[in-house]
Design a protein around this motif. Structure first.
Motif, PDB file in Angstrom:
ATOM      1  N   ARG A   1      35.728  40.959  30.427  1.00 20.10           N
ATOM      2  CA  ARG A   1      35.353  39.914  31.543  1.00 20.10           C
ATOM      3  C   ARG A   1      35.096  40.571  32.937  1.00 20.10           C
ATOM      4  NH1 ARG A   1      39.441  36.979  29.004  1.00 20.10           N
ATOM      5  NH2 ARG A   1      41.140  37.817  30.513  1.00 20.10           N
ATOM      6  N   MET A   2      35.672  41.835  33.152  1.00 23.78           N
ATOM      7  CA  MET A   2      35.292  42.482  34.300  1.00 23.78           C
ATOM      8  C   MET A   2      33.894  43.039  34.347  1.00 23.78           C
ATOM      9  SD  MET A   2      39.116  44.056  35.739  1.00 23.78           S
ATOM     10  CE  MET A   2      39.775  44.784  34.186  1.00 23.78           C
TER      11      MET A   2
ATOM     12  N   ALA B   1      40.078  43.634  39.461  1.00 21.39           N
ATOM     13  CA  ALA B   1      38.750  43.178  39.264  1.00 21.39           C
ATOM     14  C   ALA B   1      37.640  43.323  40.052  1.00 21.39           C
ATOM     15  CB  ALA B   1      38.958  41.641  38.980  1.00 21.39           C
ATOM     16  N   TYR B   2      38.207  43.452  41.415  1.00 23.35           N
ATOM     17  CA  TYR B   2      36.933  43.405  42.597  1.00 23.35           C
ATOM     18  C   TYR B   2      36.998  45.076  42.764  1.00 23.35           C
ATOM     19  CZ  TYR B   2      35.185  43.651  47.208  1.00 23.35           C
ATOM     20  OH  TYR B   2      34.255  43.618  48.329  1.00 23.35           O
ATOM     21  N   ALA B   3      37.675  45.864  42.124  1.00 22.25           N
ATOM     22  CA  ALA B   3      37.318  47.486  42.263  1.00 22.25           C
ATOM     23  C   ALA B   3      36.378  47.456  41.163  1.00 22.25           C
ATOM     24  CB  ALA B   3      38.673  48.101  42.025  1.00 22.25           C
ATOM     25  N   ILE B   4      36.484  47.018  39.977  1.00 22.86           N
ATOM     26  CA  ILE B   4      35.607  47.091  38.675  1.00 22.86           C
ATOM     27  C   ILE B   4      33.911  46.658  39.044  1.00 22.86           C
ATOM     28  CG2 ILE B   4      34.884  46.693  36.301  1.00 22.86           C
ATOM     29  CD1 ILE B   4      36.965  48.886  36.719  1.00 22.86           C
ATOM     30  N   GLN B   5      34.144  45.348  39.700  1.00 24.80           N
ATOM     31  CA  GLN B   5      32.887  44.736  40.220  1.00 24.80           C
ATOM     32  C   GLN B   5      32.040  45.540  40.979  1.00 24.80           C
ATOM     33  OE1 GLN B   5      33.678  40.973  41.687  1.00 24.80           O
ATOM     34  NE2 GLN B   5      31.417  40.384  42.082  1.00 24.80           N
ATOM     35  N   TRP B   6      32.703  46.103  42.029  1.00 25.93           N
ATOM     36  CA  TRP B   6      32.151  46.809  43.079  1.00 25.93           C
ATOM     37  C   TRP B   6      32.343  48.250  43.489  1.00 25.93           C
ATOM     38  CZ3 TRP B   6      28.264  44.290  44.849  1.00 25.93           C
ATOM     39  CH2 TRP B   6      28.402  42.698  44.985  1.00 25.93           C
TER      40      TRP B   6
ATOM     41  N   ARG C   1      25.641  67.548  23.626  1.00 25.60           N
ATOM     42  CA  ARG C   1      26.079  69.033  23.768  1.00 25.60           C
ATOM     43  C   ARG C   1      26.189  69.278  25.134  1.00 25.60           C
ATOM     44  NH1 ARG C   1      24.471  71.869  18.830  1.00 25.60           N
ATOM     45  NH2 ARG C   1      25.154  70.555  17.262  1.00 25.60           N
ATOM     46  N   GLN C   2      26.006  68.076  26.028  1.00 25.62           N
ATOM     47  CA  GLN C   2      26.166  68.615  27.458  1.00 25.62           C
ATOM     48  C   GLN C   2      27.168  67.712  28.106  1.00 25.62           C
ATOM     49  OE1 GLN C   2      24.501  70.909  29.620  1.00 25.62           O
ATOM     50  NE2 GLN C   2      26.264  70.368  30.877  1.00 25.62           N
ATOM     51  N   THR C   3      28.268  68.127  28.887  1.00 23.16           N
ATOM     52  CA  THR C   3      29.053  67.117  29.501  1.00 23.16           C
ATOM     53  C   THR C   3      28.598  67.107  30.927  1.00 23.16           C
ATOM     54  OG1 THR C   3      30.641  68.908  29.802  1.00 23.16           O
ATOM     55  CG2 THR C   3      30.966  67.578  27.907  1.00 23.16           C
ATOM     56  N   TYR C   4      28.986  65.946  31.507  1.00 28.64           N
ATOM     57  CA  TYR C   4      28.895  65.921  32.918  1.00 28.64           C
ATOM     58  C   TYR C   4      30.094  64.938  33.679  1.00 28.64           C
ATOM     59  CZ  TYR C   4      23.894  65.905  31.410  1.00 28.64           C
ATOM     60  OH  TYR C   4      22.639  65.981  30.879  1.00 28.64           O
ATOM     61  N   PRO C   5      30.132  65.132  34.978  1.00 30.65           N
ATOM     62  CA  PRO C   5      31.222  64.278  35.704  1.00 30.65           C
ATOM     63  C   PRO C   5      30.645  62.849  35.505  1.00 30.65           C
ATOM     64  CG  PRO C   5      30.227  66.053  36.955  1.00 30.65           C
ATOM     65  CD  PRO C   5      29.432  66.058  36.028  1.00 30.65           C
ATOM     66  N   PRO C   6      31.816  62.062  34.904  1.00 31.12           N
ATOM     67  CA  PRO C   6      31.095  60.527  34.497  1.00 31.12           C
ATOM     68  C   PRO C   6      31.283  59.985  35.876  1.00 31.12           C
ATOM     69  CG  PRO C   6      33.366  60.964  33.793  1.00 31.12           C
ATOM     70  CD  PRO C   6      33.078  62.355  34.245  1.00 31.12           C
ATOM     71  N   GLY C   7      31.667  60.280  36.850  1.00 32.73           N
ATOM     72  CA  GLY C   7      31.900  59.464  38.269  1.00 32.73           C
ATOM     73  C   GLY C   7      32.728  58.029  37.921  1.00 32.73           C
ATOM     74  N   SER C   8      32.049  57.044  38.643  1.00 34.99           N
ATOM     75  CA  SER C   8      32.708  55.598  38.367  1.00 34.99           C
ATOM     76  C   SER C   8      32.772  55.260  37.311  1.00 34.99           C
ATOM     77  CB  SER C   8      32.115  54.695  39.564  1.00 34.99           C
ATOM     78  OG  SER C   8      32.334  55.186  40.752  1.00 34.99           O
ATOM     79  N   ALA C   9      31.855  55.524  36.134  1.00 33.84           N
ATOM     80  CA  ALA C   9      31.853  54.845  34.870  1.00 33.84           C
ATOM     81  C   ALA C   9      33.213  55.468  34.223  1.00 33.84           C
ATOM     82  CB  ALA C   9      30.988  55.569  33.920  1.00 33.84           C
ATOM     83  N   PHE C  10      33.864  56.434  34.720  1.00 36.32           N
ATOM     84  CA  PHE C  10      35.094  56.578  33.876  1.00 36.32           C
ATOM     85  C   PHE C  10      36.275  55.607  34.477  1.00 36.32           C
ATOM     86  CE2 PHE C  10      39.339  58.699  33.866  1.00 36.32           C
ATOM     87  CZ  PHE C  10      39.350  59.301  32.449  1.00 36.32           C
ATOM     88  N   LYS C  11      36.126  54.868  35.594  1.00 34.09           N
ATOM     89  CA  LYS C  11      37.117  53.934  35.982  1.00 34.09           C
ATOM     90  C   LYS C  11      37.235  52.862  34.950  1.00 34.09           C
ATOM     91  CE  LYS C  11      35.686  54.299  40.974  1.00 34.09           C
ATOM     92  NZ  LYS C  11      34.858  53.755  41.834  1.00 34.09           N
ATOM     93  N   ILE C  12      36.568  52.744  33.895  1.00 31.80           N
ATOM     94  CA  ILE C  12      36.797  51.791  32.717  1.00 31.80           C
ATOM     95  C   ILE C  12      38.116  52.378  32.130  1.00 31.80           C
ATOM     96  CG2 ILE C  12      36.149  50.727  30.601  1.00 31.80           C
ATOM     97  CD1 ILE C  12      34.918  49.402  33.123  1.00 31.80           C
TER      98      ILE C  12
END
Length: 486
Positions: A393-394, A267-272, A209-220
């Motif tokens: 894989r990433m 790949a590097y962008a997801i890794q780091w 019931r609560q939404t948050y800014p997902p930040g970098s998790a949204f990069k997927i």
């Protein structure tokens, strides 16, 4: 004389007819409104005259009923109430019901027609069936691992079985004991007032019931859109993203929290977790492409139920290019529930086939006979299987050699993505630490679990020390280890 007798008989017949008409008016025409009249206590007395059915976790009830000896006879009780409150909700004689206690109220009270032995049996016999039971999909060890991991901090955990959509853990913290709200009288009212004025908002189910800014998790999601649209055809090729990246149409420079992001590969962008690469790629994909991909993961769905209603996660349908760049890295107005981000991870783990999440496995009569069962259903094809394999894989690389190292489990394959969301003017708002992940045992044919963890960090915390990998990943690891043991 006979004439007067006839007149008296006619008058009596008229009065009898009037009585019958009035009785029909009261019992048929006005019955519904009278039943709902607050002054009518008969429905409440009947409702609480029998024990309520139970909510089960791993075959054992986490609820019960006790005879109070009062007019409203049976009150609800809860086993390990705070642990399972985000699952069960409350059943209060004063304040009604919530969550499963609400959505499955007909079953638990015995009024649902499917509990009757024959169609229309309840209407014909006027008998109420004993309350049925609701069997949930929750795994006790995973629920406990998530609850203990949060340790009373503000936050939430949602865990899914990727291949089915079963919700294996659903925790919101801080929590509360729903048993304290079950009855009537001043103590219940005092507890209700305390819970609703508490700064920690313990009655808010942060998991759904609560939404948050997902930040970098949204990069997927952004990475999936870049691969699906053809903007990226080789995840190891240079992206062309500059560092620093100036947001289109502005003079604002987007920073990175790590080195080496200039012209880095996807790949590097997801890794780091490179902000510049993902924002740049999001702009290249464009709003229609990102909106479509986000929708296939479940964003902007206002009808999702598990069976309780889930708050809609948001990805704006209209925005400027600079806003799109920020949205691509989980900022601006992008917002998600922990369940939504668990769905993102589950879609990757399950080869792109996102299953509809559900919390109720089956419903039974009081004698244990199953009368209804939920089965896995496809919710959306979030992406092509080939895209999902590349994302897997990433995400594995991000755990083995990147920002998600704290989620690694010996002997298992773990994929993950960190996220740190800072918001408000000058990043003055409460920061959020995210981690989304999935895990697969070495000898298993498919991943066993997908997890999302969010922690609401203290406003006074040092922003440089807040990371999803540091705060949230260890909790996700504990939940995944519990899943792999079961």
């Amino acid at each position: 004389m006979i004439r007067y007798i006839r007149r008296a008989a006619a008058l009596c017949l008229l009065l009898l007819a009037a009585l019958l008409v009035n009785a029909a008016r009261v019992q048929i025409i006005e019955s519904t409104s009278l039943d709902k009249n607050p002054a009518n206590r008969r429905p409440a007395i009947a409702r609480y005259d029998e024990p309520r059915g139970d909510i089960l976790v791993a075959g054992k009830p986490v609820t019960g009923s006790k005879d109070s000896g009062q007019q409203l006879r049976y009150e609800r009780t809860y086993t390990q109430g705070p642990l399972y409150a985000p699952v069960t909700g409350y059943a209060s004689q004063t304040y009604g019901t919530s969550l499963i206690e609400n959505t499955e109220d007909g079953v638990l009270t015995g009024t649902d027609p499917m509990l009757a032995p024959l169609p229309f049996w309840n209407d014909i016999s006027r008998l109420q069936q004993p309350g049925g039971d609701v069997v949930t999909t929750i795994k006790p060890s995973m629920q406990r691992a998530a609850f203990d991991g949060l340790g009373g901090k503000r936050g939430a955990v949602a865990a899914l079985e990727p291949s089915t959509g079963k919700i294996l853990a659903l925790v919101s913290s801080p929590s509360y004991d729903p048993g304290l709200l079950s009855g009537t009288g001043p103590p219940v009212k005092t507890e209700w007032a305390r819970l609703n004025t508490s700064g920690g908002r313990p009655m808010l189910n942060r998991a759904i019931r609560q939404t948050y800014p997902p930040g970098s998790a949204f990069k997927i999601v952004t990475a999936a859109a870049a691969l699906e649209s053809g903007v990226v055809t080789d995840v190891d090729a240079p992206s062309g993203a500059p560092d620093p990246y100036v947001l289109p149409g502005t003079r604002t420079r987007l920073p990175n929290a790590t080195d080496g992001c200039g012209n880095a590969s996807l790949a590097y962008a997801i890794q780091w977790s490179c902000n510049t690469v993902m924002a740049y790629l999001g702009v290249k994909v464009g709003l229609p492409g990102l909106l479509d991909t986000a929708g296939r993961f479940g964003f902007n769905d206002r009808g999702l139920r598990i069976p309780s209603a889930v708050a809609a996660s948001n990805f704006d349908r209209r925005m400027t290019v600079d806003q799109l760049a920020l949205s691509s890295i989980g900022q601006f107005d992008t917002a998600a529930t922990p369940l939504q981000m668990a769905m993102v991870s589950a879609a990757v783990a399950n080869g792109g086939d996102l299953k509809r999440p559900y919390l109720v496995n089956r419903v039974t009569r009081s004698d244990g006979d199953t009368v209804a069962r939920n089965y896995p259903q496809s919710y959306q094809q979030a992406m092509n299987p080939a895209t999902a394999q590349q994302l897997q894989r990433m995400m594995v690389k991000a755990v083995e050699e990147g920002t998600g190292a704290n989620a690694a489990i010996e002997g298992a394959t773990v994929g993950g993505k960190t996220g740190t969301a800072q918001h408000g003017p000058g990043n003055s708002g409460r920061p959020y630490a995210w981690f989304i992940s999935w895990a697969q045992a070495a000898d298993a044919p498919q991943p066993a679990v997908a997890v999302a963890v969010v922690i609401e960090e203290d406003v006074s915390a040092d922003r440089g020390e807040i990371t999803g990998g540091g705060s949230a990943a260890p909790i996700a690891r504990a939940v995944m280890k519990a899943a792999l043991r079961d």
